[in-house]
Motif scaffolding. Sequence first.
Motif, PDB file in Angstrom:
ATOM      1  N   LEU A 116       0.816  -1.219   0.000  1.00  0.00           N
ATOM      2  CA  LEU A 116       0.000   0.000   0.000  1.00  0.00           C
ATOM      3  C   LEU A 116       0.848   1.268   0.000  1.00  0.00           C
ATOM      4  N   ASP A 117       2.060   1.217   0.558  1.00  0.00           N
ATOM      5  CA  ASP A 117       2.842   2.451   0.729  1.00  0.00           C
ATOM      6  C   ASP A 117       3.278   3.006  -0.619  1.00  0.00           C
ATOM      7  N   HIS A 118       3.232   4.321  -0.733  1.00  0.00           N
ATOM      8  CA  HIS A 118       3.725   5.104  -1.875  1.00  0.00           C
ATOM      9  C   HIS A 118       3.006   4.769  -3.190  1.00  0.00           C
ATOM     10  N   THR A 119       1.810   4.266  -3.128  1.00  0.00           N
ATOM     11  CA  THR A 119       1.005   4.015  -4.342  1.00  0.00           C
ATOM     12  C   THR A 119      -0.409   4.544  -4.108  1.00  0.00           C
ATOM     13  N   PRO A 120      -1.020   5.150  -5.122  1.00  0.00           N
ATOM     14  CA  PRO A 120      -2.409   5.616  -4.935  1.00  0.00           C
ATOM     15  C   PRO A 120      -3.359   4.451  -4.723  1.00  0.00           C
ATOM     16  N   ALA A 121      -4.377   4.696  -3.916  1.00  0.00           N
ATOM     17  CA  ALA A 121      -5.354   3.654  -3.577  1.00  0.00           C
ATOM     18  C   ALA A 121      -6.758   4.208  -3.768  1.00  0.00           C
ATOM     19  N   PHE A 122      -7.703   3.285  -3.934  1.00  0.00           N
ATOM     20  CA  PHE A 122      -9.111   3.635  -4.126  1.00  0.00           C
ATOM     21  C   PHE A 122      -9.905   3.186  -2.908  1.00  0.00           C
ATOM     22  N   LEU A 123     -10.638   4.155  -2.336  1.00  0.00           N
ATOM     23  CA  LEU A 123     -11.532   3.866  -1.205  1.00  0.00           C
ATOM     24  C   LEU A 123     -12.945   3.701  -1.760  1.00  0.00           C
ATOM     25  N   THR A 128     -23.241  -4.989  -0.715  1.00  0.00           N
ATOM     26  CA  THR A 128     -23.216  -6.383  -1.170  1.00  0.00           C
ATOM     27  C   THR A 128     -24.611  -6.965  -1.118  1.00  0.00           C
ATOM     28  N   ASN A 129     -24.918  -7.773  -2.105  1.00  0.00           N
ATOM     29  CA  ASN A 129     -26.139  -8.585  -2.122  1.00  0.00           C
ATOM     30  C   ASN A 129     -25.815  -9.888  -2.829  1.00  0.00           C
ATOM     31  N   PRO A 130     -26.714 -10.891  -2.757  1.00  0.00           N
ATOM     32  CA  PRO A 130     -26.388 -12.194  -3.365  1.00  0.00           C
ATOM     33  C   PRO A 130     -26.165 -12.137  -4.863  1.00  0.00           C
ATOM     34  N   PHE A 131     -26.661 -11.077  -5.533  1.00  0.00           N
ATOM     35  CA  PHE A 131     -26.549 -11.008  -6.986  1.00  0.00           C
ATOM     36  C   PHE A 131     -25.327 -10.239  -7.458  1.00  0.00           C
ATOM     37  N   LYS A 132     -25.033  -9.090  -6.785  1.00  0.00           N
ATOM     38  CA  LYS A 132     -23.991  -8.209  -7.305  1.00  0.00           C
ATOM     39  C   LYS A 132     -23.450  -7.335  -6.178  1.00  0.00           C
ATOM     40  N   HIS A 133     -22.175  -6.876  -6.327  1.00  0.00           N
ATOM     41  CA  HIS A 133     -21.582  -5.898  -5.426  1.00  0.00           C
ATOM     42  C   HIS A 133     -21.666  -4.524  -6.090  1.00  0.00           C
ATOM     43  N   LEU A 134     -22.419  -3.610  -5.474  1.00  0.00           N
ATOM     44  CA  LEU A 134     -22.630  -2.274  -6.041  1.00  0.00           C
ATOM     45  C   LEU A 134     -21.716  -1.282  -5.337  1.00  0.00           C
ATOM     46  N   THR A 135     -20.893  -0.561  -6.095  1.00  0.00           N
ATOM     47  CA  THR A 135     -20.022   0.473  -5.524  1.00  0.00           C
ATOM     48  C   THR A 135     -20.761   1.795  -5.564  1.00  0.00           C
ATOM     49  N   HIS A 136     -21.144   2.297  -4.380  1.00  0.00           N
ATOM     50  CA  HIS A 136     -21.855   3.569  -4.294  1.00  0.00           C
ATOM     51  C   HIS A 136     -20.916   4.746  -4.526  1.00  0.00           C
ATOM     52  N   LEU A 137     -19.655   4.607  -4.075  1.00  0.00           N
ATOM     53  CA  LEU A 137     -18.718   5.719  -4.165  1.00  0.00           C
ATOM     54  C   LEU A 137     -17.303   5.153  -4.252  1.00  0.00           C
ATOM     55  N   SER A 138     -16.484   5.771  -5.116  1.00  0.00           N
ATOM     56  CA  SER A 138     -15.083   5.364  -5.267  1.00  0.00           C
ATOM     57  C   SER A 138     -14.226   6.623  -5.279  1.00  0.00           C
ATOM     58  N   LEU A 139     -13.330   6.742  -4.296  1.00  0.00           N
ATOM     59  CA  LEU A 139     -12.474   7.923  -4.157  1.00  0.00           C
ATOM     60  C   LEU A 139     -11.015   7.495  -4.307  1.00  0.00           C
ATOM     61  N   LYS A 140     -10.278   8.254  -5.123  1.00  0.00           N
ATOM     62  CA  LYS A 140      -8.868   7.961  -5.346  1.00  0.00           C
ATOM     63  C   LYS A 140      -8.048   8.757  -4.327  1.00  0.00           C
ATOM     64  N   LEU A 141      -7.368   8.056  -3.435  1.00  0.00           N
ATOM     65  CA  LEU A 141      -6.574   8.663  -2.369  1.00  0.00           C
ATOM     66  C   LEU A 141      -5.095   8.572  -2.735  1.00  0.00           C
ATOM     67  N   LEU A 142      -4.412   9.695  -2.544  1.00  0.00           N
ATOM     68  CA  LEU A 142      -2.977   9.752  -2.855  1.00  0.00           C
ATOM     69  C   LEU A 142      -2.169   9.503  -1.591  1.00  0.00           C
ATOM     70  N   PRO A 143      -1.059   8.757  -1.687  1.00  0.00           N
ATOM     71  CA  PRO A 143      -0.241   8.510  -0.485  1.00  0.00           C
ATOM     72  C   PRO A 143       0.459   9.796  -0.043  1.00  0.00           C
ATOM     73  N   GLY A 144       0.703   9.892   1.236  1.00  0.00           N
ATOM     74  CA  GLY A 144       1.349  11.080   1.772  1.00  0.00           C
ATOM     75  C   GLY A 144       2.828  11.139   1.417  1.00  0.00           C
ATOM     76  N   THR A 145       3.253  12.278   0.916  1.00  0.00           N
ATOM     77  CA  THR A 145       4.680  12.480   0.640  1.00  0.00           C
ATOM     78  C   THR A 145       5.425  12.740   1.950  1.00  0.00           C
ATOM     79  N   ASP A 146       6.754  12.902   1.835  1.00  0.00           N
ATOM     80  CA  ASP A 146       7.537  13.149   3.052  1.00  0.00           C
ATOM     81  C   ASP A 146       7.091  14.426   3.748  1.00  0.00           C
TER      82      ASP A 146
END
Length: 567
Positions: A116-123, A128-146
């Motif tokens: 996870l360190d020094h790489t962008p991640a998605f929150l 979840t339901n038995p048929f499908k996983h629905l993503t309500h929101l997806s945020l791109k988080l940037l790792p903290g620099t020095d």
Amino acid sequence: MTEVLFNEVLTLQVKSKDCEDRRTNIRVTIELQSTTNPIHKKDLVVRLTDDADPFFLYNLNISEEDFQSLKIQQGLLVEFSAFPQRFVDLLQQCIQEQTKDIPRFLLQLISSAPVLDHTPAFLNVVETNPFKHLTHLSLKLLPGTDATVKKYLAICLKCLKEEKLRLEQNLKKTEEDLSRQLNYTQQTLFEKSRELDQLRSEWTTQSTTLTNKHTQELTTEREKTLQAQTQCQQQLEQQRKDLEDLHKKSIQQLQSRLSELEISNKDLTERRYKADSAIRDLKTRLTGLEDECHRAKQEVLLLRRENSTLDAECHEKEKHINQLQMRVAVLEQEIKDKDQLVTRTKEVLAATQEQKVSIEENLEEKQVHIEKLEATIRSLSEELLKANEILKKLQGDMKTLMAKLKLKNTVTIQQEKLLAEKEEKLQKGQNELQSVHQTLGLKEEEISKLQEQLEAMLQKLEESKQLLKTNENVITWLNKQLNENHLARKQELLGTYDSPPALSSNGTFKPKTVTHNVVSSTYNYYSTSGIGCLATSALTYKSSIPQPFLTNRANYHLLGGMQPQGI
């Protein structure tokens, strides 16, 4: 100015490349930063931190402009002012569901790199339901620099120092309060110990006096108890003698009663033998009746199965009727399309013949469809007649069953109860049959309505055919009139002019006077435009016909009282 909206520890599902999924506790903080210099604007700050790892830091700043692009990308229905509260509500739902084995709302932290360190991640906030996983929101988080990590650690250090100072002040205050309370309690303890000594001395004096009194009272009470004991012994001896006399009398009475009971026992044994024989007879009858009841139950089960098959057939018929209704709606839509095609044929003379051919083909297809629908309706009516016959047979069987049950009612009381239960079941079956009759009646009414709708559609088709025929006749008549007018104009022009008019220097035609058979006439070439005007008037006349040609008097007068041929 910063306003903290959310600051809690959540369990996240961490997904990274070439690693297994794992669950960790990560603190999520949501802050709303507002700046007034030079422009008043608000930014939403989302921060992910780990209390165990101070170097774990992911940040995201969302301005109003960034939110608009995020809204378009993910199809959000919320404005920027309401977005933070909705995001907090989603996180609260994740907190409520995180204790469950299969949570409905999940928080996922997805990274493309194996660590996870020094790489962008998605929150991602996932439902979840038995048929499908629905993503309500997806945020791109940037790792903290020095720099950001140092800044965050400096803020954490500052907060810790402030908490340390506050705790030290609280400690001093508590120490002072405790020292005061200790002095006060020591003083009160000294006073209470003095009072205790005084109370102990008083208690010893009182206890000695009380023991002397109790010893005197015990001696007096012992003497009284001895006297009462002698009296009780005398009374008990008298009561024993009386009880012995009563016991002898009761023994004599019981012996006499025993002889009477033996006689009655003999009578009862005889009665029991008779009752056993009667019970055997009743058992034989009961077995016969139970067999008959078993047969009646089997017949009721058969009737229920037939009712279930009838219900299934009715359901299939309902489906078939719905399909017919859909086909009728399609036919209505196609008829509307045909009306539009007829109006278009009136606008352009050249395209009328091609559209006529297509309409005739469509009409033939629709007639084939209508014939198919009529065949299906006939088959449905035959199936309904068969169902009615089956129901009549069932009613006859039910009547016979009722007669059998009425004969069985003349047996014992226990069998009457059983038969009453059977009658209730049969009444339920009759009610079900009545409901089936009602549903069949409703289906027949629906079929009659569908037949009426089909007849109306056929009438509309015939009317549209008549309109097409009248329009074709009008078009042919107009073509004849145009041809006749054109020929007449040509003959007039050939008879009156020897040569065509000459062009002037301006590009216009000069009128030319020609003497023919002592008749001189001046003719302008622009008069030839009358043929075009007549054609355009014919076109406008054709496009403005809303009804058959014979019923419209205004159109009849437009043609100068001439009736078209073939109408």
